[in-house]
Design a protein around this motif. Sequence first.
Motif, short mmCIF file in Angstrom:
data_model
loop_
_atom_site.label_atom_id
_atom_site.label_comp_id
_atom_site.label_asym_id
_atom_site.label_seq_id
_atom_site.Cartn_x
_atom_site.Cartn_y
_atom_site.Cartn_z
N ALA A 60 37.79 35.80 39.78
CA ALA A 60 38.61 35.07 38.80
C ALA A 60 38.40 33.57 38.92
N ALA A 61 38.33 33.07 40.14
CA ALA A 61 38.12 31.63 40.34
C ALA A 61 36.77 31.21 39.77
N TRP A 62 35.74 32.00 40.01
CA TRP A 62 34.41 31.66 39.48
C TRP A 62 34.40 31.76 37.96
N ALA A 63 35.01 32.81 37.41
CA ALA A 63 35.03 32.98 35.95
C ALA A 63 35.75 31.82 35.26
N ALA A 64 36.74 31.26 35.91
CA ALA A 64 37.48 30.14 35.33
C ALA A 64 36.64 28.87 35.29
N ARG A 65 35.70 28.73 36.23
CA ARG A 65 34.84 27.55 36.31
C ARG A 65 33.47 27.95 36.81
N PRO A 66 32.65 28.54 35.95
CA PRO A 66 31.31 28.96 36.40
C PRO A 66 30.53 27.78 36.99
N THR A 67 29.92 28.04 38.12
CA THR A 67 29.14 27.00 38.78
C THR A 67 27.65 27.34 38.67
N PRO A 68 26.80 26.32 38.56
CA PRO A 68 25.37 26.57 38.43
C PRO A 68 24.80 27.32 39.63
#
Length: 170
Positions: free
Chosen positions: A155-163
Amino acid sequence: MLDVDGPLNPWLAPETRLAGYGMHQMRPPGWEPPHDPLLVRLNPAHGPALLALGCELVWATTWKDAANAWIAPVLGLPALPYLDWPDGHRADPTGVHWKTRHLVRCVAGRPFIWVDDEIGPTDRRWVARHHTGPALLYRVDPAVGLRPDDFDTLAAWAARPTPGPAADKP
């Protein structure tokens, strides 16, 4: 991009019951009589947790559309799109997992999360070189399956996808 066996069905878990999981006898294609039913462990709480991620969910499993008939109803998921694997389980001469190239072609540069129990370092390197958008390659231990902390990470990654492809679960 969601695999079934490993993340949702912790097929390597000890025979003892896993909290929240039920055992289901299933007969997807290839498991018709005279074969014994396939025993699949599923946790119904995973369906709402997956939906809460706010992502477009796609089956990335050898179950293909059979996941909609057998897995989705137990988890309370709607029918999901699925990847059809044109190369089947054909081994890649470079050691890249047989799903990796096709999966990256299908996402076509969009951000994605791939949840699977067979992701390795070679897949991470290949995705880093060939995928232009953010990607989280999230390996799940097939003896444990997805846990609440995994959903927090997703969920944390989906909220702010990182390269770039991110790391496995420790």
